[in-house]
Design a protein around this motif. Sequence first.
Motif, PDB file in Angstrom:
ATOM      1  N   SER A 187       0.827  -1.033  -0.117  1.00  0.00           N
ATOM      2  CA  SER A 187      -0.065   0.083   0.023  1.00  0.00           C
ATOM      3  C   SER A 187       1.079   1.255  -0.062  1.00  0.00           C
ATOM      4  CB  SER A 187      -0.882  -0.013   1.230  1.00  0.00           C
ATOM      5  OG  SER A 187      -1.785  -0.978   1.022  1.00  0.00           O
ATOM      6  N   LEU A 188       0.626   2.358  -0.851  1.00  0.00           N
ATOM      7  CA  LEU A 188       1.101   3.511  -1.021  1.00  0.00           C
ATOM      8  C   LEU A 188       0.435   4.680  -0.271  1.00  0.00           C
ATOM      9  CD1 LEU A 188       2.608   2.967  -4.575  1.00  0.00           C
ATOM     10  CD2 LEU A 188       3.694   2.500  -2.532  1.00  0.00           C
ATOM     11  N   LEU A 189       0.926   5.220   0.407  1.00  0.00           N
ATOM     12  CA  LEU A 189       0.185   6.581   1.127  1.00  0.00           C
ATOM     13  C   LEU A 189       0.977   7.584   1.205  1.00  0.00           C
ATOM     14  CD1 LEU A 189      -0.198   3.697   2.987  1.00  0.00           C
ATOM     15  CD2 LEU A 189      -2.120   4.840   3.637  1.00  0.00           C
ATOM     16  N   GLY A 190       0.432   8.621   2.185  1.00  0.00           N
ATOM     17  CA  GLY A 190       1.560   9.595   2.189  1.00  0.00           C
ATOM     18  C   GLY A 190       1.391  10.497   3.370  1.00  0.00           C
ATOM     19  N   GLY A 191       1.560  11.636   3.152  1.00  0.00           N
ATOM     20  CA  GLY A 191       1.922  12.348   1.961  1.00  0.00           C
ATOM     21  C   GLY A 191       1.117  12.286   1.007  1.00  0.00           C
ATOM     22  N   GLU A 192       1.639  12.271  -0.409  1.00  0.00           N
ATOM     23  CA  GLU A 192       0.889  12.181  -1.439  1.00  0.00           C
ATOM     24  C   GLU A 192       1.648  11.405  -2.570  1.00  0.00           C
ATOM     25  OE1 GLU A 192      -1.367  11.582  -4.458  1.00  0.00           O
ATOM     26  OE2 GLU A 192      -2.585  12.773  -2.917  1.00  0.00           O
TER      27      GLU A 192
END
Length: 172
Positions: free
Chosen positions: A68-73
């Motif tokens: 899973s990629l999250l952030g930030g953005e």
Amino acid sequence: MNYAALKKFDIANGPGVRVSLFVSGCRHHCKNCFNREAWDFNFGKLFDKNVQKEILTELKKDYIMGLSLLGGEPFEPENREGLIELLKKVREQVPEKTVWCYTGFEFENLLKIGGTAKELLFYTDVLVDGKFVEELKSPDLIFRGSSNQRIIDVKKSLEEGAAIWLEGVWRR
């Protein structure tokens, strides 16, 4: 590209046990963002080949369902190329793992931006799109913070040219 955090055993940001990478840098500045410190592009640590290797090693474990990629953005221009490089390796080494990406941008706008934004979409299975809206927050929502956000099947959406909800996801 910098990253704010790397979680090797995350059960909150997609189905099953996942590896979650929180990138640094975000211009959305959503009210009551849960990860406000990651707005700063210089926050955290440098994302380098060693971190990339660490993520790929974790993804090879049987009990890990995906990344899973999250952030930030993740879709900020400063983050796209580093994430594309990572996702190419994910697709080569562990193609059975799913990639979820959380973004404040809407799917349709990412298509319009094109270029590296569209390329990053190509390597993504599920996109949770839309800014977090405090007034639409609900603890009943699954894998999203506010009801304006959508959980999108990216492959089907790219084929259709329009956002298509992931099947089996409860909507309110």
